[in-house]
Write an enzyme that holds these catalytic residues in place. Structure first.
Site, PDB file in Angstrom:
ATOM      1  N   GLY A  97       0.816  -1.204   0.000  1.00  0.00           N
ATOM      2  CA  GLY A  97       0.000   0.000   0.000  1.00  0.00           C
ATOM      3  C   GLY A  97       0.846   1.248   0.000  1.00  0.00           C
ATOM      4  N   LYS A 129      -0.311   8.097  -0.156  1.00  0.00           N
ATOM      5  CA  LYS A 129       0.395   9.224   0.480  1.00  0.00           C
ATOM      6  C   LYS A 129       1.090   8.786   1.763  1.00  0.00           C
ATOM      7  CE  LYS A 129      -3.241  11.890   0.834  1.00  0.00           C
ATOM      8  NZ  LYS A 129      -4.322  11.224   0.116  1.00  0.00           N
ATOM      9  N   GLY A 161       1.712   5.587   2.744  1.00  0.00           N
ATOM     10  CA  GLY A 161       2.605   4.460   2.548  1.00  0.00           C
ATOM     11  C   GLY A 161       3.964   4.848   1.997  1.00  0.00           C
ATOM     12  N   ASN A 206      -6.886   2.250   9.086  1.00  0.00           N
ATOM     13  CA  ASN A 206      -7.895   2.535  10.108  1.00  0.00           C
ATOM     14  C   ASN A 206      -9.063   1.570   9.976  1.00  0.00           C
ATOM     15  OD1 ASN A 206      -6.487   4.656  11.264  1.00  0.00           O
ATOM     16  ND2 ASN A 206      -7.342   6.160   9.861  1.00  0.00           N
ATOM     17  N   SER A 246      -1.616   7.880  13.395  1.00  0.00           N
ATOM     18  CA  SER A 246      -2.048   9.270  13.325  1.00  0.00           C
ATOM     19  C   SER A 246      -0.872  10.149  12.934  1.00  0.00           C
ATOM     20  CB  SER A 246      -2.613   9.720  14.673  1.00  0.00           C
ATOM     21  OG  SER A 246      -3.083  11.063  14.600  1.00  0.00           O
ATOM     22  N   LYS A 290      -7.411   4.241  18.214  1.00  0.00           N
ATOM     23  CA  LYS A 290      -7.362   5.166  17.072  1.00  0.00           C
ATOM     24  C   LYS A 290      -8.754   5.606  16.660  1.00  0.00           C
ATOM     25  CE  LYS A 290      -5.483   7.421  13.588  1.00  0.00           C
ATOM     26  NZ  LYS A 290      -6.592   7.809  12.728  1.00  0.00           N
ATOM     27  N   HIS A 338      -9.748   8.226  19.049  1.00  0.00           N
ATOM     28  CA  HIS A 338      -8.923   9.394  18.711  1.00  0.00           C
ATOM     29  C   HIS A 338      -9.589  10.209  17.608  1.00  0.00           C
ATOM     30  CE1 HIS A 338      -6.091  11.100  15.747  1.00  0.00           C
ATOM     31  NE2 HIS A 338      -5.275  11.373  16.737  1.00  0.00           N
ATOM     32  N   ASN A 339     -10.066   9.528  16.558  1.00  0.00           N
ATOM     33  CA  ASN A 339     -10.686  10.251  15.457  1.00  0.00           C
ATOM     34  C   ASN A 339     -12.017  10.855  15.848  1.00  0.00           C
ATOM     35  OD1 ASN A 339      -8.460   9.191  14.099  1.00  0.00           O
ATOM     36  ND2 ASN A 339      -9.621   8.909  12.214  1.00  0.00           N
ATOM     37  N   GLU A 390     -11.113  13.938  17.585  1.00  0.00           N
ATOM     38  CA  GLU A 390     -10.653  14.872  16.549  1.00  0.00           C
ATOM     39  C   GLU A 390     -11.839  15.593  15.913  1.00  0.00           C
ATOM     40  OE1 GLU A 390      -9.306  13.821  12.176  1.00  0.00           O
ATOM     41  OE2 GLU A 390      -7.755  13.233  13.608  1.00  0.00           O
ATOM     42  N   TYR A 391     -12.929  14.861  15.649  1.00  0.00           N
ATOM     43  CA  TYR A 391     -14.126  15.485  15.081  1.00  0.00           C
ATOM     44  C   TYR A 391     -14.608  16.627  15.976  1.00  0.00           C
ATOM     45  CZ  TYR A 391     -15.325  12.107  11.376  1.00  0.00           C
ATOM     46  OH  TYR A 391     -15.356  11.354  10.227  1.00  0.00           O
ATOM     47  N   ARG A 432     -21.200  17.568   9.829  1.00  0.00           N
ATOM     48  CA  ARG A 432     -20.621  17.205   8.535  1.00  0.00           C
ATOM     49  C   ARG A 432     -21.689  16.629   7.603  1.00  0.00           C
ATOM     50  NH1 ARG A 432     -14.437  15.013   9.266  1.00  0.00           N
ATOM     51  NH2 ARG A 432     -13.843  16.357  11.004  1.00  0.00           N
TER      52      ARG A 432
END
Length: 303
Positions: free
Chosen positions: A7, A10, A12, A94, A120, A170, A173-174, A177-178, A270
């Site tokens: 993979g 960006k 990878g 993710n 992250s 994770k 975490h996201n 983040e939102y 969103r």
């Protein structure tokens, strides 16, 4: 140290570059050969099929996957028959943590150890030192801790427990983040549209990011975004996109009866922005572009 890497998007390609600089021998594969050739230019050993990757790994059977969560099963189905007993597979994407637990169980029955690693930091972090949240086979983590140390920024990795724990941490975490991004978007929307002052918002973000309570990478990225796109963010769509992790977080919160008002409302904002674009949506899209390299274009939300 030698690993296979599957993979080369960006994240990878940047991570492969970092690993090579850290002295890790990388056998790199991507479904698109041009990306594999780019990795070879960085110093990786190229593989143009999964069979070739397994052959070139020889007995060094550690493979890092950096593919979208919906592609993991397809890759594993083709890859696992090629691996030796005791091989270690790391899912650095993710994935939903329950899916990681399922995959761990299925692979264990085939003699393959599985680690889930939430990453992250975006492409910049992948290149200069990411933050890694790891779960799965503890002995496998111990065997590869030096690898995680090389991938991560100083003190920016941790083992959190059995299978799924890394992707679970994770995911949350996201979700957090939102909420943080939504609060920033609302505050700067108020300053732009709902006060008696004509403010230089790039300057506001810059001052906020010097020892204030809300000093953060997100505020810094917003300052950078204003510098790139201008205060009106006129080139940026006001429909804020989202990946799956925010929705996974609120679904779990509801399942276990944990209040999640901030994360839930941030996610809903969103969703609403898809039909009613807004300046807040522009700010969120700007932030996503700055830290994740997400293109400045309208994207439908993933529910």
């Amino acid at each position: 140290m030698k690993i296979g890497y599957i993979g080369l998007g960006k994240m990878g390609l940047n991570m492969v570059s970092r690993l090579l600089e850290q002295g890790v021998d990388v056998v790199a594969y991507n479904k698109t050969p041009t990306a594999t050739k780019e990795a070879v230019e960085f110093g990786a050993t190229g593989a143009y099929s999964l069979t070739e990757l397994a052959e070139k790994l020889e007995d060094h059977t550690t493979v890092w996957l950096m593919v979208p969560h919906f592609a993991v099963d397809d890759v594993l189905e083709e890859l696992t028959p090629l691996l030796n007993d005791g091989a270690i597979v790391i899912d650095g994407g993710n994935s939903y943590y329950e899916e990681s637990r399922r995959r761990n169980k299925a692979l264990a029955e085939k003699g393959i150890r599985y680690l889930d690693c939430g990453v992250s930091g975006g492409p910049e972090g992948a290149r200069n030192g990411a933050c890694c949240m790891i779960g799965g086979d503890k002995e496998a983590f111990g065997a590869l801790e030096e690898l995680f140390k090389k991938i991560s920024a100083p003190d920016a990795y941790g083992y959190f427990g059995p299978s799924g724990a890394g992707h679970f941490v994770k995911m949350v975490h996201n979700g957090i983040e939102y909420g943080m991004m939504q609060a920033i978007a609302e505050g700067f929307d108020i300053m732009k549209h709902h006060c008696d002052y004509t403010l230089d918002l790039e300057k506001v973000a810059d001052v906020y990011n010097h020892e204030s309570v809300i000093t953060s990478r997100l505020i810094g990225w917003l300052k950078s975004g204003y510098g790139t796109f201008g205060q009106d963010l006129s080139e940026v769509p006001g429909s804020a996109a989202a990946s799956g992790e925010g929705k996974w977080t609120i679904d779990l919160a509801h399942k276990i009866s944990i209040p999640d008002k901030v994360i839930h409302e941030a996610y809903n904002s969103r969703v609403k922005s898809q039909k009613k674009p807004s300046y807040q949506g522009k700010i969120i899209q700007t932030l996503r572009n700055q830290f994740g390299g997400h293109p400045i274009e309208k994207k439908e939300i993933i529910s």
